[in-house]
Motif scaffolding. Structure first.
Motif, short mmCIF file in Angstrom:
data_model
loop_
_atom_site.label_atom_id
_atom_site.label_comp_id
_atom_site.label_asym_id
_atom_site.label_seq_id
_atom_site.Cartn_x
_atom_site.Cartn_y
_atom_site.Cartn_z
N GLU A 60 0.82 -1.22 0.00
CA GLU A 60 0.00 0.00 0.00
C GLU A 60 0.85 1.26 0.00
N PRO A 61 1.64 1.44 -1.03
CA PRO A 61 2.63 2.52 -0.98
C PRO A 61 2.02 3.91 -1.01
N PHE A 62 0.84 4.05 -1.61
CA PHE A 62 0.31 5.39 -1.78
C PHE A 62 -0.91 5.64 -0.90
N GLY A 63 -1.16 4.74 0.03
CA GLY A 63 -2.37 4.82 0.84
C GLY A 63 -2.49 6.10 1.65
N ALA A 64 -1.35 6.62 2.12
CA ALA A 64 -1.40 7.78 3.02
C ALA A 64 -1.27 9.10 2.28
N LEU A 65 -1.25 9.06 0.95
CA LEU A 65 -0.98 10.29 0.20
C LEU A 65 -2.26 10.92 -0.32
N ASP A 66 -2.20 12.22 -0.58
CA ASP A 66 -3.37 12.90 -1.15
C ASP A 66 -3.54 12.49 -2.61
N ALA A 67 -4.73 12.73 -3.16
CA ALA A 67 -5.09 12.20 -4.47
C ALA A 67 -4.13 12.64 -5.57
#
Lengths: 282, 282
Positions: A182-189
Protein backbone atom coordinates in the motif's frame (compact mmCIF):
# COMPACT_ATOMS: atom_id res chain seq x y z
CA UNK A 1 -16.82 -20.50 -10.38
CA UNK A 2 -16.46 -20.96 -14.09
CA UNK A 3 -14.23 -17.92 -14.16
CA UNK A 4 -12.10 -19.34 -11.37
CA UNK A 5 -11.42 -22.50 -13.30
CA UNK A 6 -10.47 -20.51 -16.32
CA UNK A 7 -8.01 -18.63 -14.22
CA UNK A 8 -6.49 -21.77 -12.87
CA UNK A 9 -6.17 -23.16 -16.35
CA UNK A 10 -4.45 -19.99 -17.39
CA UNK A 11 -1.98 -20.03 -14.56
CA UNK A 12 -1.08 -23.60 -15.37
CA UNK A 13 -0.49 -22.51 -18.92
CA UNK A 14 1.77 -19.75 -17.69
CA UNK A 15 3.84 -22.02 -15.53
CA UNK A 16 4.48 -24.27 -18.50
CA UNK A 17 5.94 -21.55 -20.61
CA UNK A 18 9.07 -22.14 -22.72
CA UNK A 19 11.51 -21.49 -19.82
CA UNK A 20 10.12 -24.60 -18.20
CA UNK A 21 9.22 -23.04 -14.84
CA UNK A 22 7.70 -19.78 -13.74
CA UNK A 23 9.69 -16.93 -12.24
CA UNK A 24 7.88 -16.60 -8.93
CA UNK A 25 5.74 -19.53 -7.91
CA UNK A 26 3.35 -19.49 -4.96
CA UNK A 27 2.17 -23.07 -4.68
CA UNK A 28 -0.61 -24.25 -2.39
CA UNK A 29 0.45 -21.88 0.36
CA UNK A 30 -1.29 -21.89 3.74
CA UNK A 31 -0.40 -19.87 6.79
CA UNK A 32 -1.69 -20.75 10.24
CA UNK A 33 -1.00 -18.66 13.31
CA UNK A 34 -1.28 -20.31 16.72
CA UNK A 35 -3.55 -18.34 19.07
CA UNK A 36 -4.75 -19.03 22.61
CA UNK A 37 -8.07 -20.10 21.07
CA UNK A 38 -6.39 -22.61 18.81
CA UNK A 39 -4.80 -22.36 15.38
CA UNK A 40 -6.02 -19.48 13.20
CA UNK A 41 -5.67 -20.03 9.45
CA UNK A 42 -4.93 -16.74 7.70
CA UNK A 43 -4.33 -18.09 4.22
CA UNK A 44 -5.34 -21.40 2.72
CA UNK A 45 -4.43 -22.97 -0.59
CA UNK A 46 -3.04 -19.91 -2.34
CA UNK A 47 -1.71 -20.58 -5.84
CA UNK A 48 -0.18 -17.94 -8.06
CA UNK A 49 2.35 -18.04 -10.85
CA UNK A 50 4.09 -14.82 -11.74
CA UNK A 51 6.09 -14.17 -14.87
CA UNK A 52 9.28 -12.19 -14.83
CA UNK A 53 8.61 -8.49 -15.34
CA UNK A 54 4.93 -8.76 -14.53
CA UNK A 55 3.11 -6.06 -12.56
CA UNK A 56 0.72 -7.67 -10.09
CA UNK A 57 -1.69 -5.84 -7.82
CA UNK A 58 -3.29 -7.49 -4.80
CA UNK A 59 -6.63 -6.30 -3.57
CA UNK A 60 -8.89 -7.49 -0.78
CA UNK A 61 -10.51 -6.35 2.43
CA UNK A 62 -8.29 -5.62 5.38
CA UNK A 63 -7.37 -8.66 7.41
CA UNK A 64 -7.48 -10.99 4.43
CA UNK A 65 -3.79 -11.80 4.61
CA UNK A 66 -2.43 -9.76 1.70
CA UNK A 67 0.48 -8.54 3.77
CA UNK A 68 1.05 -12.05 5.13
CA UNK A 69 1.26 -13.33 1.56
CA UNK A 70 3.74 -10.64 0.51
CA UNK A 71 5.79 -11.23 3.66
CA UNK A 72 6.29 -14.78 2.48
CA UNK A 73 7.64 -13.49 -0.83
CA UNK A 74 9.92 -11.01 0.90
CA UNK A 75 10.97 -13.77 3.30
CA UNK A 76 9.90 -12.19 6.59
CA UNK A 77 7.85 -15.28 7.26
CA UNK A 78 7.44 -18.75 5.89
CA UNK A 79 4.34 -20.63 4.77
CA UNK A 80 2.95 -23.24 7.15
CA UNK A 81 2.25 -25.41 4.12
CA UNK A 82 3.14 -25.19 0.46
CA UNK A 83 6.03 -23.23 -0.96
CA UNK A 84 7.05 -19.89 -2.37
CA UNK A 85 9.81 -20.22 -4.93
CA UNK A 86 11.81 -17.68 -6.87
CA UNK A 87 13.45 -19.18 -9.98
CA UNK A 88 12.77 -22.61 -8.55
CA UNK A 89 14.47 -21.92 -5.21
CA UNK A 90 12.41 -21.71 -2.03
CA UNK A 91 12.44 -18.32 -0.31
CA UNK A 92 13.83 -18.74 3.20
CA UNK A 93 14.85 -15.25 4.33
CA UNK A 94 14.70 -11.60 3.28
CA UNK A 95 17.20 -10.47 0.69
CA UNK A 96 17.93 -7.48 -1.53
CA UNK A 97 16.74 -9.34 -4.64
CA UNK A 98 13.22 -8.88 -3.25
CA UNK A 99 13.23 -5.29 -2.06
CA UNK A 100 10.31 -3.96 -0.08
CA UNK A 101 8.81 -0.48 -0.04
CA UNK A 102 7.35 -0.43 3.44
CA UNK A 103 3.96 0.98 4.39
CA UNK A 104 5.48 3.60 6.72
CA UNK A 105 8.38 4.39 4.34
CA UNK A 106 10.90 3.05 6.90
CA UNK A 107 13.49 5.72 6.21
CA UNK A 108 16.11 6.37 8.87
CA UNK A 109 15.31 9.88 10.17
CA UNK A 110 18.91 10.68 11.13
CA UNK A 111 20.19 10.13 7.59
CA UNK A 112 19.56 12.44 4.63
CA UNK A 113 17.66 11.20 1.60
CA UNK A 114 21.00 10.64 -0.11
CA UNK A 115 22.44 8.73 2.85
CA UNK A 116 19.33 6.57 3.15
CA UNK A 117 19.66 5.43 -0.45
CA UNK A 118 23.44 5.19 -0.14
CA UNK A 119 23.17 2.88 2.86
CA UNK A 120 21.14 0.48 0.71
CA UNK A 121 23.47 0.65 -2.28
CA UNK A 122 26.51 0.32 -0.07
CA UNK A 123 25.11 -2.73 1.74
CA UNK A 124 24.18 -4.53 -1.45
CA UNK A 125 27.31 -3.64 -3.42
CA UNK A 126 30.04 -3.27 -0.79
CA UNK A 127 32.78 -3.85 -3.35
CA UNK A 128 31.79 -1.15 -5.83
CA UNK A 129 33.85 2.04 -5.91
CA UNK A 130 32.49 4.86 -3.80
CA UNK A 131 32.16 7.19 -6.79
CA UNK A 132 30.15 4.55 -8.59
CA UNK A 133 27.84 4.05 -5.62
CA UNK A 134 27.32 7.79 -5.26
CA UNK A 135 26.48 8.01 -8.95
CA UNK A 136 23.87 5.26 -8.57
CA UNK A 137 22.29 7.11 -5.64
CA UNK A 138 22.21 10.41 -7.51
CA UNK A 139 20.76 8.76 -10.59
CA UNK A 140 17.90 7.18 -8.67
CA UNK A 141 17.10 10.26 -6.62
CA UNK A 142 16.94 12.22 -9.87
CA UNK A 143 14.71 9.54 -11.35
CA UNK A 144 12.06 10.16 -8.67
CA UNK A 145 12.54 13.92 -9.00
CA UNK A 146 14.39 14.45 -5.73
CA UNK A 147 17.81 15.60 -6.92
CA UNK A 148 17.38 18.90 -5.09
CA UNK A 149 16.18 17.34 -1.84
CA UNK A 150 19.05 14.86 -1.57
CA UNK A 151 20.52 16.51 1.51
CA UNK A 152 17.27 16.84 3.41
CA UNK A 153 16.37 14.51 6.24
CA UNK A 154 13.06 12.62 6.21
CA UNK A 155 11.35 14.82 8.84
CA UNK A 156 11.85 17.77 6.48
CA UNK A 157 10.20 15.92 3.58
CA UNK A 158 6.50 15.62 2.77
CA UNK A 159 4.79 12.23 2.71
CA UNK A 160 5.01 12.06 -1.07
CA UNK A 161 8.70 12.93 -1.03
CA UNK A 162 9.41 10.32 1.64
CA UNK A 163 7.68 7.70 -0.47
CA UNK A 164 9.78 8.84 -3.45
CA UNK A 165 12.96 8.33 -1.40
CA UNK A 166 11.73 4.88 -0.37
CA UNK A 167 11.07 4.00 -4.02
CA UNK A 168 14.46 5.38 -5.09
CA UNK A 169 16.11 3.31 -2.35
CA UNK A 170 14.27 0.20 -3.48
CA UNK A 171 15.10 0.65 -7.15
CA UNK A 172 18.71 1.69 -6.59
CA UNK A 173 19.66 -1.84 -5.61
CA UNK A 174 18.06 -3.28 -8.76
CA UNK A 175 15.82 -5.89 -7.15
CA UNK A 176 14.36 -8.67 -9.24
CA UNK A 177 11.10 -8.35 -7.37
CA UNK A 178 9.78 -5.08 -5.99
CA UNK A 179 7.26 -5.46 -3.20
CA UNK A 180 5.06 -2.51 -2.29
CA UNK A 181 2.65 -2.66 0.64
CA UNK A 182 0.00 0.00 0.00
CA UNK A 183 2.63 2.52 -0.98
CA UNK A 184 0.31 5.39 -1.78
CA UNK A 185 -2.37 4.82 0.84
CA UNK A 186 -1.40 7.78 3.02
CA UNK A 187 -0.98 10.29 0.20
CA UNK A 188 -3.37 12.90 -1.15
CA UNK A 189 -5.09 12.20 -4.47
CA UNK A 190 -2.87 14.41 -6.63
CA UNK A 191 0.44 13.22 -5.21
CA UNK A 192 -0.86 9.69 -5.48
CA UNK A 193 -1.58 10.00 -9.21
CA UNK A 194 1.78 11.64 -9.82
CA UNK A 195 3.60 8.85 -8.04
CA UNK A 196 1.60 6.16 -9.82
CA UNK A 197 2.64 7.62 -13.14
CA UNK A 198 6.26 7.86 -12.06
CA UNK A 199 6.26 4.31 -10.77
CA UNK A 200 4.81 3.11 -14.06
CA UNK A 201 7.37 5.04 -16.06
CA UNK A 202 10.23 3.65 -14.00
CA UNK A 203 8.82 0.15 -14.27
CA UNK A 204 8.56 0.54 -18.05
CA UNK A 205 12.27 1.33 -18.13
CA UNK A 206 13.45 -1.31 -15.66
CA UNK A 207 10.89 -4.09 -15.96
CA UNK A 208 11.39 -5.63 -12.56
CA UNK A 209 8.61 -7.82 -11.29
CA UNK A 210 6.24 -5.84 -9.09
CA UNK A 211 3.93 -7.09 -6.37
CA UNK A 212 1.80 -4.36 -4.91
CA UNK A 213 -0.95 -4.29 -2.30
CA UNK A 214 -3.60 -1.67 -2.88
CA UNK A 215 -7.08 -0.73 -1.74
CA UNK A 216 -7.73 1.33 -4.82
CA UNK A 217 -9.28 -0.39 -7.84
CA UNK A 218 -8.47 2.49 -10.20
CA UNK A 219 -4.86 2.40 -9.11
CA UNK A 220 -4.72 -1.32 -9.83
CA UNK A 221 -6.40 -0.94 -13.23
CA UNK A 222 -3.94 1.77 -14.21
CA UNK A 223 -0.82 -0.05 -13.06
CA UNK A 224 -1.22 -3.80 -13.14
CA UNK A 225 -1.02 -6.55 -15.71
CA UNK A 226 -3.12 -8.72 -13.47
CA UNK A 227 -5.27 -7.91 -10.47
CA UNK A 228 -5.35 -10.60 -7.80
CA UNK A 229 -8.53 -10.43 -5.73
CA UNK A 230 -8.51 -12.12 -2.34
CA UNK A 231 -11.49 -13.60 -0.51
CA UNK A 232 -12.11 -12.68 3.10
CA UNK A 233 -10.31 -14.30 6.01
CA UNK A 234 -10.01 -16.49 7.94
CA UNK A 235 -8.56 -19.01 5.51
CA UNK A 236 -8.48 -16.41 2.75
CA UNK A 237 -7.42 -17.42 -0.70
CA UNK A 238 -7.27 -15.98 -4.19
CA UNK A 239 -10.85 -15.55 -5.35
CA UNK A 240 -10.16 -14.41 -8.82
CA UNK A 241 -7.37 -13.14 -11.02
CA UNK A 242 -8.32 -10.44 -13.49
CA UNK A 243 -6.28 -9.78 -16.61
CA UNK A 244 -5.95 -6.08 -17.39
CA UNK A 245 -5.41 -5.95 -21.13
CA UNK A 246 -4.73 -2.25 -21.74
CA UNK A 247 -1.69 -1.74 -23.95
CA UNK A 248 1.44 -0.10 -22.57
CA UNK A 249 2.68 2.53 -22.17
CA UNK A 250 -0.59 3.46 -20.55
CA UNK A 251 -2.21 6.82 -20.50
CA UNK A 252 -4.67 7.47 -17.70
CA UNK A 253 -7.21 9.47 -19.71
CA UNK A 254 -7.07 7.06 -22.62
CA UNK A 255 -7.70 4.07 -20.36
CA UNK A 256 -10.56 5.77 -18.61
CA UNK A 257 -12.28 6.44 -21.92
CA UNK A 258 -12.09 2.75 -22.82
CA UNK A 259 -15.50 1.10 -22.17
CA UNK A 260 -13.71 -2.04 -21.04
CA UNK A 261 -12.27 -0.05 -18.13
CA UNK A 262 -15.73 0.17 -16.58
CA UNK A 263 -16.53 -3.46 -17.20
CA UNK A 264 -13.36 -4.44 -15.35
CA UNK A 265 -13.95 -1.88 -12.65
CA UNK A 266 -17.51 -3.01 -12.07
CA UNK A 267 -16.44 -6.60 -12.03
CA UNK A 268 -13.83 -5.88 -9.34
CA UNK A 269 -16.30 -3.78 -7.36
CA UNK A 270 -18.85 -6.55 -7.58
CA UNK A 271 -16.28 -9.01 -6.28
CA UNK A 272 -15.30 -6.81 -3.33
CA UNK A 273 -18.66 -5.42 -2.33
CA UNK A 274 -21.19 -8.07 -3.31
CA UNK A 275 -19.64 -11.46 -3.64
CA UNK A 276 -17.08 -11.00 -0.88
CA UNK A 277 -18.48 -8.07 1.00
CA UNK A 278 -16.70 -7.33 4.23
CA UNK A 279 -18.67 -8.60 7.19
CA UNK A 280 -17.99 -6.25 10.04
CA UNK A 281 -20.03 -8.23 12.54
CA UNK A 282 -17.53 -11.04 12.44
CA UNK B 1 22.48 34.63 17.97
CA UNK B 2 21.60 38.27 17.42
CA UNK B 3 24.19 39.61 19.80
CA UNK B 4 27.28 39.74 17.65
CA UNK B 5 29.41 42.68 18.73
CA UNK B 6 31.58 42.37 15.62
CA UNK B 7 28.77 43.16 13.25
CA UNK B 8 27.02 45.61 15.58
CA UNK B 9 29.71 48.08 16.54
CA UNK B 10 27.69 51.25 17.11
CA UNK B 11 26.47 52.21 20.56
CA UNK B 12 22.91 53.00 19.57
CA UNK B 13 22.53 49.59 18.01
CA UNK B 14 23.73 48.00 21.17
CA UNK B 15 21.29 50.09 23.22
CA UNK B 16 18.50 49.00 20.88
CA UNK B 17 19.55 45.44 21.29
CA UNK B 18 19.72 45.76 25.07
CA UNK B 19 16.23 47.23 25.10
CA UNK B 20 14.65 44.47 23.01
CA UNK B 21 16.58 41.89 24.98
CA UNK B 22 15.25 43.32 28.24
CA UNK B 23 11.71 43.39 26.85
CA UNK B 24 11.90 39.73 25.90
CA UNK B 25 13.98 38.38 28.78
CA UNK B 26 13.28 40.90 31.57
CA UNK B 27 10.68 38.77 33.30
CA UNK B 28 12.78 35.64 32.92
CA UNK B 29 15.62 37.31 34.77
CA UNK B 30 13.76 39.41 37.32
CA UNK B 31 11.34 36.83 38.66
CA UNK B 32 13.95 34.21 39.59
CA UNK B 33 16.05 36.96 41.20
CA UNK B 34 13.10 38.07 43.28
CA UNK B 35 12.42 34.45 44.24
CA UNK B 36 16.00 33.94 45.43
CA UNK B 37 15.99 37.22 47.32
CA UNK B 38 12.77 36.40 49.16
CA UNK B 39 14.12 32.97 50.06
CA UNK B 40 17.31 34.44 51.51
CA UNK B 41 15.48 37.16 53.44
CA UNK B 42 13.06 34.68 55.01
CA UNK B 43 15.94 32.42 55.95
CA UNK B 44 17.88 35.33 57.48
CA UNK B 45 14.81 36.38 59.46
CA UNK B 46 14.23 32.85 60.73
CA UNK B 47 17.78 32.64 62.06
CA UNK B 48 17.97 36.13 63.52
CA UNK B 49 14.67 35.69 65.40
CA UNK B 50 16.12 32.50 66.88
CA UNK B 51 13.49 30.15 65.44
CA UNK B 52 16.30 27.96 64.14
CA UNK B 53 19.88 27.53 65.32
CA UNK B 54 21.03 27.48 61.69
CA UNK B 55 22.93 30.68 60.92
CA UNK B 56 21.46 32.91 58.23
CA UNK B 57 23.02 33.49 54.81
CA UNK B 58 24.67 36.67 56.04
CA UNK B 59 26.93 34.57 58.26
CA UNK B 60 28.89 33.61 55.13
CA UNK B 61 30.29 37.14 55.19
CA UNK B 62 30.17 37.95 58.91
CA UNK B 63 32.02 34.83 60.13
CA UNK B 64 35.69 35.45 59.57
CA UNK B 65 36.76 31.87 58.72
CA UNK B 66 33.91 31.48 56.25
CA UNK B 67 34.60 34.84 54.66
CA UNK B 68 38.16 33.76 53.98
CA UNK B 69 36.95 30.55 52.39
CA UNK B 70 34.50 32.53 50.32
CA UNK B 71 37.08 35.05 49.16
CA UNK B 72 40.01 32.68 48.64
CA UNK B 73 38.68 29.53 46.94
CA UNK B 74 42.08 28.78 45.33
CA UNK B 75 44.39 28.64 48.37
CA UNK B 76 46.34 25.46 48.95
CA UNK B 77 48.24 24.94 52.20
CA UNK B 78 48.89 21.25 51.57
CA UNK B 79 47.19 18.20 53.03
CA UNK B 80 43.47 18.60 53.64
CA UNK B 81 43.79 22.38 54.02
CA UNK B 82 42.72 23.54 50.57
CA UNK B 83 40.34 26.16 49.18
CA UNK B 84 36.81 25.18 48.24
CA UNK B 85 37.63 25.28 44.54
CA UNK B 86 40.21 22.54 45.00
CA UNK B 87 37.93 20.55 47.30
CA UNK B 88 35.27 20.67 44.60
CA UNK B 89 37.72 19.74 41.86
CA UNK B 90 38.86 16.65 43.79
CA UNK B 91 35.25 15.55 44.15
CA UNK B 92 34.56 16.26 40.49
CA UNK B 93 37.62 14.21 39.55
CA UNK B 94 36.19 11.22 41.41
CA UNK B 95 32.80 11.77 39.79
CA UNK B 96 34.46 11.94 36.38
CA UNK B 97 36.17 8.59 36.92
CA UNK B 98 33.16 6.78 38.35
CA UNK B 99 30.78 8.33 35.86
CA UNK B 100 32.94 7.47 32.86
CA UNK B 101 33.17 3.88 34.04
CA UNK B 102 29.39 3.85 34.56
CA UNK B 103 28.80 5.24 31.06
CA UNK B 104 31.09 2.70 29.40
CA UNK B 105 29.73 -0.28 31.33
CA UNK B 106 26.12 0.96 31.28
CA UNK B 107 25.96 1.64 27.54
CA UNK B 108 27.92 -1.50 26.64
CA UNK B 109 25.93 -3.81 28.87
CA UNK B 110 22.70 -2.04 27.96
CA UNK B 111 23.23 -2.74 24.26
CA UNK B 112 24.06 -6.36 25.00
CA UNK B 113 21.00 -6.84 27.21
CA UNK B 114 18.77 -4.88 24.84
CA UNK B 115 19.67 -6.95 21.80
CA UNK B 116 19.57 -10.32 23.52
CA UNK B 117 16.22 -11.31 24.99
CA UNK B 118 17.66 -14.36 26.77
CA UNK B 119 20.31 -12.38 28.62
CA UNK B 120 17.72 -9.73 29.39
CA UNK B 121 15.44 -12.24 31.08
CA UNK B 122 18.35 -13.67 33.05
CA UNK B 123 19.76 -10.42 34.43
CA UNK B 124 16.81 -8.06 34.62
CA UNK B 125 15.72 -9.12 38.13
CA UNK B 126 19.27 -8.63 39.42
CA UNK B 127 19.47 -5.16 37.92
CA UNK B 128 16.06 -4.16 39.25
CA UNK B 129 17.12 -5.37 42.70
CA UNK B 130 20.55 -3.73 42.74
CA UNK B 131 19.37 -0.36 41.47
CA UNK B 132 17.16 0.04 44.54
CA UNK B 133 20.15 0.07 46.89
CA UNK B 134 20.99 3.60 48.05
CA UNK B 135 24.51 5.03 47.53
CA UNK B 136 25.10 5.14 51.29
CA UNK B 137 24.39 1.44 51.61
CA UNK B 138 27.10 0.72 49.06
CA UNK B 139 29.73 2.59 51.12
CA UNK B 140 30.49 -0.11 53.70
CA UNK B 141 30.29 -2.81 51.04
CA UNK B 142 32.75 -1.03 48.77
CA UNK B 143 35.07 -0.21 51.68
CA UNK B 144 35.19 -3.89 52.64
CA UNK B 145 35.47 -5.11 49.07
CA UNK B 146 38.10 -2.65 47.83
CA UNK B 147 40.08 -1.75 51.00
CA UNK B 148 41.27 1.46 49.32
CA UNK B 149 39.26 4.56 50.25
CA UNK B 150 39.85 6.32 46.92
CA UNK B 151 38.77 3.32 44.87
CA UNK B 152 35.82 2.72 47.15
CA UNK B 153 34.57 6.28 46.62
CA UNK B 154 34.82 5.90 42.85
CA UNK B 155 33.05 2.55 43.04
CA UNK B 156 30.15 4.13 44.93
CA UNK B 157 29.79 6.72 42.13
CA UNK B 158 29.95 3.99 39.53
CA UNK B 159 27.38 1.73 41.11
CA UNK B 160 24.97 4.63 41.65
CA UNK B 161 25.28 6.08 38.16
CA UNK B 162 25.33 2.86 36.17
CA UNK B 163 21.67 1.81 36.58
CA UNK B 164 19.86 4.65 34.84
CA UNK B 165 22.36 4.47 31.96
CA UNK B 166 22.08 0.70 31.71
CA UNK B 167 18.30 0.56 31.92
CA UNK B 168 17.70 3.45 29.52
CA UNK B 169 20.13 2.03 26.99
CA UNK B 170 18.42 -1.35 27.20
CA UNK B 171 15.02 0.21 26.60
CA UNK B 172 16.41 2.37 23.78
CA UNK B 173 17.76 -0.69 22.00
CA UNK B 174 14.54 -2.64 22.55
CA UNK B 175 12.50 0.26 21.16
CA UNK B 176 14.20 0.32 17.75
CA UNK B 177 11.22 0.38 15.36
CA UNK B 178 10.50 -2.93 13.64
CA UNK B 179 10.52 -1.08 10.29
CA UNK B 180 14.20 -0.19 10.68
CA UNK B 181 15.05 -3.77 11.59
CA UNK B 182 13.11 -5.01 8.57
CA UNK B 183 14.99 -2.66 6.26
CA UNK B 184 18.25 -3.93 7.72
CA UNK B 185 17.13 -7.52 7.12
CA UNK B 186 16.09 -6.99 3.51
CA UNK B 187 19.30 -5.13 2.70
CA UNK B 188 21.34 -7.63 4.72
CA UNK B 189 23.23 -4.77 6.32
CA UNK B 190 26.47 -5.89 7.96
CA UNK B 191 26.37 -6.07 11.77
CA UNK B 192 28.93 -3.29 12.03
CA UNK B 193 26.92 -0.98 9.83
CA UNK B 194 23.71 -1.90 11.62
CA UNK B 195 25.35 -0.97 14.90
CA UNK B 196 26.56 2.46 13.81
CA UNK B 197 23.86 3.49 11.33
CA UNK B 198 20.75 2.03 12.93
CA UNK B 199 21.18 0.84 16.50
CA UNK B 200 23.21 3.67 18.03
CA UNK B 201 21.37 6.59 16.39
CA UNK B 202 18.04 5.01 17.22
CA UNK B 203 18.89 4.39 20.87
CA UNK B 204 20.77 7.67 21.36
CA UNK B 205 17.89 9.73 22.80
CA UNK B 206 17.33 7.05 25.45
CA UNK B 207 21.05 6.78 26.20
CA UNK B 208 21.21 10.54 26.74
CA UNK B 209 18.24 10.46 29.07
CA UNK B 210 20.08 7.84 31.11
CA UNK B 211 23.31 9.84 31.07
CA UNK B 212 21.55 12.97 32.26
CA UNK B 213 19.77 11.24 35.14
CA UNK B 214 23.03 9.54 36.07
CA UNK B 215 25.15 12.69 36.26
CA UNK B 216 22.86 14.10 38.94
CA UNK B 217 22.86 10.84 40.88
CA UNK B 218 26.66 10.58 40.63
CA UNK B 219 27.06 14.01 42.16
CA UNK B 220 24.61 13.14 44.94
CA UNK B 221 26.51 9.95 45.62
CA UNK B 222 29.99 11.50 45.83
CA UNK B 223 28.92 13.76 48.65
CA UNK B 224 27.41 10.83 50.53
CA UNK B 225 30.49 8.72 49.88
CA UNK B 226 33.00 11.35 50.97
CA UNK B 227 31.13 12.23 54.12
CA UNK B 228 31.54 8.70 55.30
CA UNK B 229 35.07 8.14 54.00
CA UNK B 230 37.16 10.25 56.33
CA UNK B 231 40.52 11.69 55.41
CA UNK B 232 39.99 12.43 51.72
CA UNK B 233 40.15 15.79 50.02
CA UNK B 234 36.72 16.67 48.66
CA UNK B 235 33.73 18.83 49.23
CA UNK B 236 31.82 16.03 50.96
CA UNK B 237 34.43 15.36 53.57
CA UNK B 238 34.94 19.10 53.95
CA UNK B 239 31.32 19.42 55.05
CA UNK B 240 31.66 16.59 57.51
CA UNK B 241 34.86 18.02 58.92
CA UNK B 242 33.35 21.49 59.27
CA UNK B 243 30.34 20.02 61.04
CA UNK B 244 32.53 18.05 63.45
CA UNK B 245 34.33 21.28 64.30
CA UNK B 246 31.05 23.22 64.57
CA UNK B 247 31.87 25.63 61.71
CA UNK B 248 28.24 25.69 60.63
CA UNK B 249 28.43 28.58 58.16
CA UNK B 250 31.25 26.73 56.39
CA UNK B 251 28.82 23.88 55.91
CA UNK B 252 26.35 26.29 54.37
CA UNK B 253 28.97 27.71 52.03
CA UNK B 254 29.97 24.23 50.90
CA UNK B 255 26.33 23.34 50.33
CA UNK B 256 26.05 26.34 48.00
CA UNK B 257 29.03 24.97 46.07
CA UNK B 258 27.43 21.56 45.83
CA UNK B 259 24.15 22.93 44.54
CA UNK B 260 25.88 25.16 42.00
CA UNK B 261 28.08 22.35 40.70
CA UNK B 262 25.12 19.97 40.45
CA UNK B 263 23.17 22.55 38.49
CA UNK B 264 26.13 23.16 36.17
CA UNK B 265 26.61 19.44 35.58
CA UNK B 266 22.98 18.98 34.64
CA UNK B 267 23.02 22.01 32.34
CA UNK B 268 26.21 20.79 30.70
CA UNK B 269 24.60 17.40 29.98
CA UNK B 270 21.49 19.09 28.61
CA UNK B 271 23.69 21.24 26.39
CA UNK B 272 25.62 18.22 25.16
CA UNK B 273 22.34 16.44 24.48
CA UNK B 274 21.11 19.37 22.38
CA UNK B 275 24.39 19.56 20.50
CA UNK B 276 24.65 15.89 19.63
CA UNK B 277 21.04 14.86 19.14
CA UNK B 278 19.53 16.09 15.89
CA UNK B 279 16.36 18.15 16.30
CA UNK B 280 14.30 15.52 14.56
CA UNK B 281 14.87 12.90 17.22
CA UNK B 282 12.22 13.60 19.83
Amino acid sequence: MQMLKQVEAKSVAISQQPQGRSFLEIANVSKVYPTPKGPYPVLQGVNLSIKQGEFICLIGHSGCGKTTLLNMVSGFNQPSQGSVQLRGKPILKPGPDRMVVFQGYALLPWLTAFENVYLAVDSVHPKKLEAEKRAIVREHLAMVGLADAADKKPPQLSGGMKQRVAIARALAIRPEVLILDEPFGALDAITKEELQEELLKIWNDHRCTVLMITHDIDEALFLADRLVMMTNGPAATIGEVMEIPFPRPRDRTQIMEDPEYYDLRNHALDFLYNRFAHDDTE
Amino acid sequence: MVANPGTRPTGSNFADFARTFWKKQGQNIMLPLIGVLVFLVVWQLLSSTGLTRLPGPLSLVTEQRTRELLLYPFYDLGGLDKGLFWQTMYSLGRVAKGYTAAAVVGIGLGILVGTNQTINKAVDPIFQFLRMIAPLAWVPISLIALQNVQQAAIFVIFITAVWPILINTTVGVQQIPQDYKNVARVLQISPRKYFFKVLIPSALPYIFTGLRIAIGLAWLAIIAAEIVMSGVIGIGFFIWNAYQNNYVSEVILAVFYIGAVGLLLDRAMAYLQRMILPEEQR
